[in-house]
Design a protein around this motif. Structure first.
Motif, PDB file in Angstrom:
ATOM      1  N   ILE A   9       1.643  -5.603  -4.776  1.00  0.00           N
ATOM      2  CA  ILE A   9       0.869  -4.398  -4.517  1.00  0.00           C
ATOM      3  C   ILE A   9      -0.604  -4.705  -4.365  1.00  0.00           C
ATOM      4  CG2 ILE A   9       0.019  -2.226  -5.506  1.00  0.00           C
ATOM      5  CD1 ILE A   9       2.622  -1.857  -6.845  1.00  0.00           C
ATOM      6  N   TRP A  10      -1.122  -5.462  -5.310  1.00  0.00           N
ATOM      7  CA  TRP A  10      -2.579  -5.616  -5.353  1.00  0.00           C
ATOM      8  C   TRP A  10      -3.078  -6.591  -4.312  1.00  0.00           C
ATOM      9  CZ3 TRP A  10      -3.381  -1.453  -7.603  1.00  0.00           C
ATOM     10  CH2 TRP A  10      -2.559  -1.026  -8.667  1.00  0.00           C
ATOM     11  N   ILE A  32       3.432   1.789  -1.734  1.00  0.00           N
ATOM     12  CA  ILE A  32       3.764   2.160  -3.115  1.00  0.00           C
ATOM     13  C   ILE A  32       2.619   2.964  -3.737  1.00  0.00           C
ATOM     14  CG2 ILE A  32       4.292   1.240  -5.387  1.00  0.00           C
ATOM     15  CD1 ILE A  32       5.638  -1.118  -3.978  1.00  0.00           C
ATOM     16  N   VAL A  33       1.411   2.504  -3.497  1.00  0.00           N
ATOM     17  CA  VAL A  33       0.258   3.230  -4.054  1.00  0.00           C
ATOM     18  C   VAL A  33       0.207   4.652  -3.478  1.00  0.00           C
ATOM     19  CG1 VAL A  33      -2.243   3.257  -4.253  1.00  0.00           C
ATOM     20  CG2 VAL A  33      -1.012   1.082  -4.299  1.00  0.00           C
ATOM     21  N   MET A  53       0.825  -1.216   0.000  1.00  0.00           N
ATOM     22  CA  MET A  53       0.000   0.000   0.000  1.00  0.00           C
ATOM     23  C   MET A  53       0.857   1.263   0.000  1.00  0.00           C
ATOM     24  SD  MET A  53      -3.067   0.870  -0.180  1.00  0.00           S
ATOM     25  CE  MET A  53      -3.852   2.464  -0.205  1.00  0.00           C
ATOM     26  N   ARG A  70      -1.620  -1.848   9.835  1.00  0.00           N
ATOM     27  CA  ARG A  70      -3.051  -1.925  10.151  1.00  0.00           C
ATOM     28  C   ARG A  70      -3.256  -2.353  11.597  1.00  0.00           C
ATOM     29  NH1 ARG A  70      -2.571  -4.137   5.161  1.00  0.00           N
ATOM     30  NH2 ARG A  70      -3.362  -2.830   3.463  1.00  0.00           N
ATOM     31  N   PRO A 116       8.312  -4.392  -2.876  1.00  0.00           N
ATOM     32  CA  PRO A 116       7.379  -5.486  -3.235  1.00  0.00           C
ATOM     33  C   PRO A 116       6.400  -5.080  -4.325  1.00  0.00           C
ATOM     34  CG  PRO A 116       6.722  -4.492  -1.164  1.00  0.00           C
ATOM     35  CD  PRO A 116       7.981  -3.809  -1.575  1.00  0.00           C
ATOM     36  N   ASP A 164      -1.592  -6.937  -1.388  1.00  0.00           N
ATOM     37  CA  ASP A 164      -1.361  -6.290  -0.107  1.00  0.00           C
ATOM     38  C   ASP A 164      -2.475  -5.295   0.237  1.00  0.00           C
ATOM     39  OD1 ASP A 164       0.115  -5.344   2.156  1.00  0.00           O
ATOM     40  OD2 ASP A 164       0.633  -3.594   0.924  1.00  0.00           O
ATOM     41  N   ALA A 165      -2.900  -4.559  -0.774  1.00  0.00           N
ATOM     42  CA  ALA A 165      -3.858  -3.491  -0.507  1.00  0.00           C
ATOM     43  C   ALA A 165      -5.276  -4.038  -0.451  1.00  0.00           C
ATOM     44  CB  ALA A 165      -3.754  -2.432  -1.588  1.00  0.00           C
ATOM     45  N   ARG A 166      -6.091  -3.425   0.409  1.00  0.00           N
ATOM     46  CA  ARG A 166      -7.494  -3.819   0.440  1.00  0.00           C
ATOM     47  C   ARG A 166      -8.264  -2.943  -0.534  1.00  0.00           C
ATOM     48  NH1 ARG A 166      -7.657  -4.726   6.895  1.00  0.00           N
ATOM     49  NH2 ARG A 166      -6.096  -6.375   6.845  1.00  0.00           N
TER      50      ARG A 166
END
Lengths: 115, 770
Positions: B596-597, A3-4, A1, A51, B592, B599-601
């Motif tokens: 990415i996808w 990175i996003v 997250m 989290r 990583p 890991d993220a919710r």
């Protein structure tokens, strides 16, 4: 997250600086707000996202036993949010006043305080 | 420590300067006589030291100053130092009394005295300093006090310009001198003059010698108005006459000459010294005399003749033979006596008649008999007529020239001709001949104005008739200090019929002849006036100002966006350049990316997308309300992100503040005009590129920061101690109000000030604005 969010932070900074470079006083103010959002999110992301539970210590439980979010960046950001609100509020009133007196919104024409 | 009295003597002027304005305010009429007690006491102190100096003793004082740098506040009084100290305090006494009469009634007399005393103390410091840094500090203080005294009539633009010119020229020279002095300290290993002067051979052999010498010479030449820096001195005549007589004739302008004489044992005796010091001195001697010929203002006339005399002194030091050094010391004393007197007389004439133009003056001897007698004596000394002291000085200089050959003696005789011409112009032209009509009715000056000239001219006569009064006790120790070895000095008025005497006679006769042809001479020379050096100065100053203006226009252009662009581009360029030299690509590829996808919710990704879309909307929205709404979406989304990652306090604060902000924006935007398109498309593209660069850099920062393993954070300390020490469970709150409570107080102060500012802006009465 992380990175996003890194790209979200970059986008916020780009938008803020683009608006700060505008000649219009109003856009400058919007840019100022976006800039503080960008900075807050930068600290939050760079400190590492988790989290886990919020950093609230239980009654008798040993605090080290459970993993909690890092309280330090949160304290920094909390201060930053409040300060940036102060700056924004003052800048807004100043812009309002300047516009009332000088009558222009264009920074290039704001060359003196009396028109 | 040493001789504490020496330090008291040097520093007393600074102390009395503090009370001088008060004294002047309460006793305006007697202020000059009262304040003159200080320099008088100093004069007596130095006279009392003369027998010790004649026995070869030296007074010293040292106290630690900046011990960490090995700097000491050290003073040293030998023959050379005390000769100058005597000139400074003795002439200072007369000047202080004179100024009381000359500036009588001036509301700024107190300030004038304060700066005059600051100058006197600083100049004593220059003459008596042992440490080179101490000398430099006092040297610059004399430049500073000279600046203020030249610009004393601060409402006159030309006085201010002349003050600035003198300050810039001597200040720039002073900086060069500092560099030279530091080089000398580097080579000799000591900043104490007493140690430096014993290392002449090592200094002259050092490869740094030419550089150090030339830098020191720049300082000495600019201070002593040597070619090509001579132009500031005549312009400095804007100062009140006591200042011209004191600083710009008798003492401060001789500081450069003093420094050269002081450093002669360490630096003198080389070819470079001979050509640079002797050559420039000779050039200045001739140029000053020549430029004086066409002057009609009494003070400027005297100023150019001072330039010429300073050139003579410099030349004699450069020649460096024992006869030349002896002549130099005698001439320093003789010149100070007659030139000081003549300047004061020029001031008295100006005071009595209202003009200083020699073509408007004549026959004043009847109205001003005392001043006229002093003027005649001083002019005779200047022209080198026995039995005045100036005659002995000129004879010695002639002997130096005759010893060296036909070129030197020709130059010396030429400058002596100019000198006789100037002396005749003042004594004969102003005080004898036809009486002219002057702006004020001429009358004898008050005693405070004629006392100085009479004392100085009387001393010229006294020492000239009986040179043995000073030869052993004052001149010999000084020559010894300059040459670095003991010498015997015998001065005499009468040497028999020598070539020097015959030359003297011829000089006086031809000089007076020139005076009677003065009108023709001025007409002849008027088109040949030369001011190249001053024009160069003006060009350099204009150039510097133009550069400063241009640079300011680029850097301080007043456009917020240019400043921002500079900041952003410099940050991107500099940090980008550093980052590219690091192995950042490895670090980035270790992130990583594949997960990415996973890991993220989904709701987190949704929030991220929402922020980006709302940001774009805030930028491009054509309506004010649309932009504010988009801004709100950004803020609320960020608060939800905070909530998702364990920061409910942040989420709460952000939520509250965002609501307030939106409210404020809507309120204010209601009064502001609609969005208008102000920039061109090209400017928009340019700004977008800059913004994208900055955004990219910030993204890179975050990506690099995520991979970094930090040092153990102090967060653990806060987590452990929040409950036991601060009795709070919410650690973020505990940090804010307890561990870092003072920071929060600062934050509240900022908010308070912002609130006060906003309140004041809103409540400012409108009528006042309209």
């Amino acid at each position: 997250m992380e990175i996003v969010l890194a790209f979200v932070v970059g986008g916020l900074y780009a938008a803020a600086i683009y608006l700060l470079l505008r000649r219009s006083l109003i856009k400058l103010l919007i840019g100022l707000v976006l800039l503080s959002h960008a900075a807050n999110l930068l600290i939050f992301t760079a400190a590492g996202l988790t989290r886990a539970q919020p950093p609230i210590v239980g009654d008798k439980a040993a605090p080290l036993a459970t993993v909690v979010a890092d309280p330090l960046p949160q304290a920094l950001i909390l201060t930053a949010i409040v300060i940036s609100f102060g700056v924004t509020a003052f800048a807004l009133v100043l812009a309002y006043r300047a516009h009332k007196i000088v009558g222009v919104d264009d920074l290039d024409r704001l060359t003196s305080t009396d028109t | 420590m040493g001789d504490l009295a020496l330090a008291v003597v040097v520093l007393s002027g600074f102390v009395v300067a503090l009370v001088a304005p008060t004294v002047t305010r309460h006793r305006h009429n007697a202020a000059g006589w009262l304040i003159a007690l200080l320099p008088l006491a100093l004069t007596l102190y130095f006279v009392a030291q003369l027998p010790r100096l004649a026995r070869g003793e030296v007074l010293t004082f040292a106290a630690p100053w900046v011990a960490e740098l090995g700097l000491a506040f050290s003073l040293r009084a030998d023959g050379l130092g005390v000769l100058f100290a005597l000139l400074i305090s003795g002439i200072g006494t007369l000047i202080v009394i004179y100024a009381g009469g000359y500036l009588h009634g001036n509301p700024f007399l107190g300030r004038f005295y304060a700066w005059l005393l600051v100058f006197m103390a600083s100049m004593l410091g220059v003459a008596l300093a042992d440490n080179l840094i101490v000398l430099f500090v006092f040297w610059e203080l004399t430049s500073l006090s000279s600046y203020i005294l030249i610009g004393f009539e601060h409402e006159s633009a030309s006085a201010r310009a002349a003050a600035l010119q003198a300050m810039l020229v001597t200040g720039a020279g002073g900086l060069a001198m500092l560099a030279g002095l530091l080089l000398l300290g580097q080579v000799s290993g000591s900043l104490e003059l007493s140690a430096l002067l014993t290392q002449g051979d090592a200094l002259r052999a050092s490869p740094l010698y030419p550089a150090a010498l030339l830098l020191v010479l720049l300082g000495a030449f600019s201070k002593s108005a040597q070619f090509p820096f001579h132009f500031w001195l005549p312009n400095a005549m804007q100062a009140p006459t006591p200042v011209s007589a004191y600083l710009h004739s008798a003492t401060m302008v001789k500081a450069g000459v003093y420094l050269l004489a002081r450093l002669n044992p360490a630096l003198g005796g080389t070819d470079l010294w001979l050509y640079a010091v002797g050559g420039i001195g000779a050039a200045t001697m001739l140029l000053g005399g020549y430029l004086a010929l066409t002057q009609t203002d009494l003070k400027r006339l005297l100023a150019y003749s001072t330039v010429s005399a300073l050139g003579t002194l410099t030349m004699l030091i450069g020649l460096g033979t024992s006869l030349a050094l002896k002549a130099m010391v005698v001439f320093v004393l003789a010149h100070a006596l007659y030139k000081g007197a003549l300047f004061l007389i020029a001031g008295a004439v100006d005071h009595a008649t209202g003009t200083r133009d020699v073509t408007q003056l004549g026959g004043l001897a009847r109205a001003m008999p005392i001043t006229a007698s002093a003027a005649v004596l001083a002019a005779l000394a200047m022209a080198g007529v026995p039995p005045l002291f100036g005659f002995i000085a000129k004879e010695l200089i002639y002997e130096v020239g005759l010893e060296l050959g036909v070129w030197w003696i020709s130059a010396i005789v030429a400058s002596a001709l100019f000198t006789v011409f100037i002396a005749s112009t003042i004594a004969l032209g102003v005080f004898f001949g036809q009486t002219r009509h002057t702006p004020k009715h001429a009358h004898e000056a008050p005693s405070s104005l004629w006392l100085g000239p009479v004392v100085l001219a009387g001393l010229s006569l006294l020492i000239g008739s009986a040179p043995e009064l000073v030869s052993a006790i004052l001149i010999a120790p000084t020559v010894a200090a300059i040459s670095g070895k003991p010498v015997a000095v015998k001065l005499a008025l009468w040497h028999g019929v020598t070539p020097a005497l015959l030359l003297s006679l011829a000089t006086v006769l031809v000089g007076i002849g020139l005076f009677f042809a003065r009108d023709a001479l001025r007409r002849l020379l008027a088109p040949l006036r030369w001011s190249g050096a001053e024009q160069t100065y003006a060009l350099a100053l204009d150039g510097l100002n133009a550069l400063a203006r241009g640079q300011t226009r680029v850097l301080q252009n007043g456009y917020l966006r240019r400043y921002l662009m500079t900041i952003v581009l410099a940050t991107v360029g500099l940090t980008g350049a550093v980052l590219l030299n690091q192995p950042i690509w490895n670090q980035l590829s270790n992130l990583p990316w594949e997960t990415i996808w996973q890991d993220a919710r989904f709701y987190e990704l949704g929030l991220a997308v929402l922020i980006v879309l709302a940001t774009i909307a805030a930028v491009v929205s054509p309506s004010r309300l649309g932009a504010v709404a988009a801004l709100g979406v950004v803020g609320y989304s960020i608060s939800l992100i905070f909530l998702a990652f364990g920061a409910p306090d942040l989420a709460m604060t952000q939520f509250t503040i965002e609501s307030l902000s939106v409210l404020l924006f809507v309120l204010v935007f209601y009064h502001l005009p609609r969005f208008t398109r102000l920039s061109t498309s090209r400017a928009r593209v340019r700004d977008a590129v800059i913004a994208a660069l900055a955004g990219g850099l910030m993204t890179l920062f975050v990506l690099l920061a995520v991979g970094v393993q930090f040092q153990p954070s102090i967060s653990d300390y806060f987590l452990e101690n929040a409950l036991p020490l601060a009795h709070g469970r919410n650690v973020v709150n505990v940090i804010l109000v307890d561990f870092r409570g003072l920071d929060t107080l600062g934050e509240i102060t900022v908010l308070g000030i912002a609130a006060l500012g906003a309140y004041a802006l809103l409540k400012l009465r409108r009528e006042k604005i309209e």
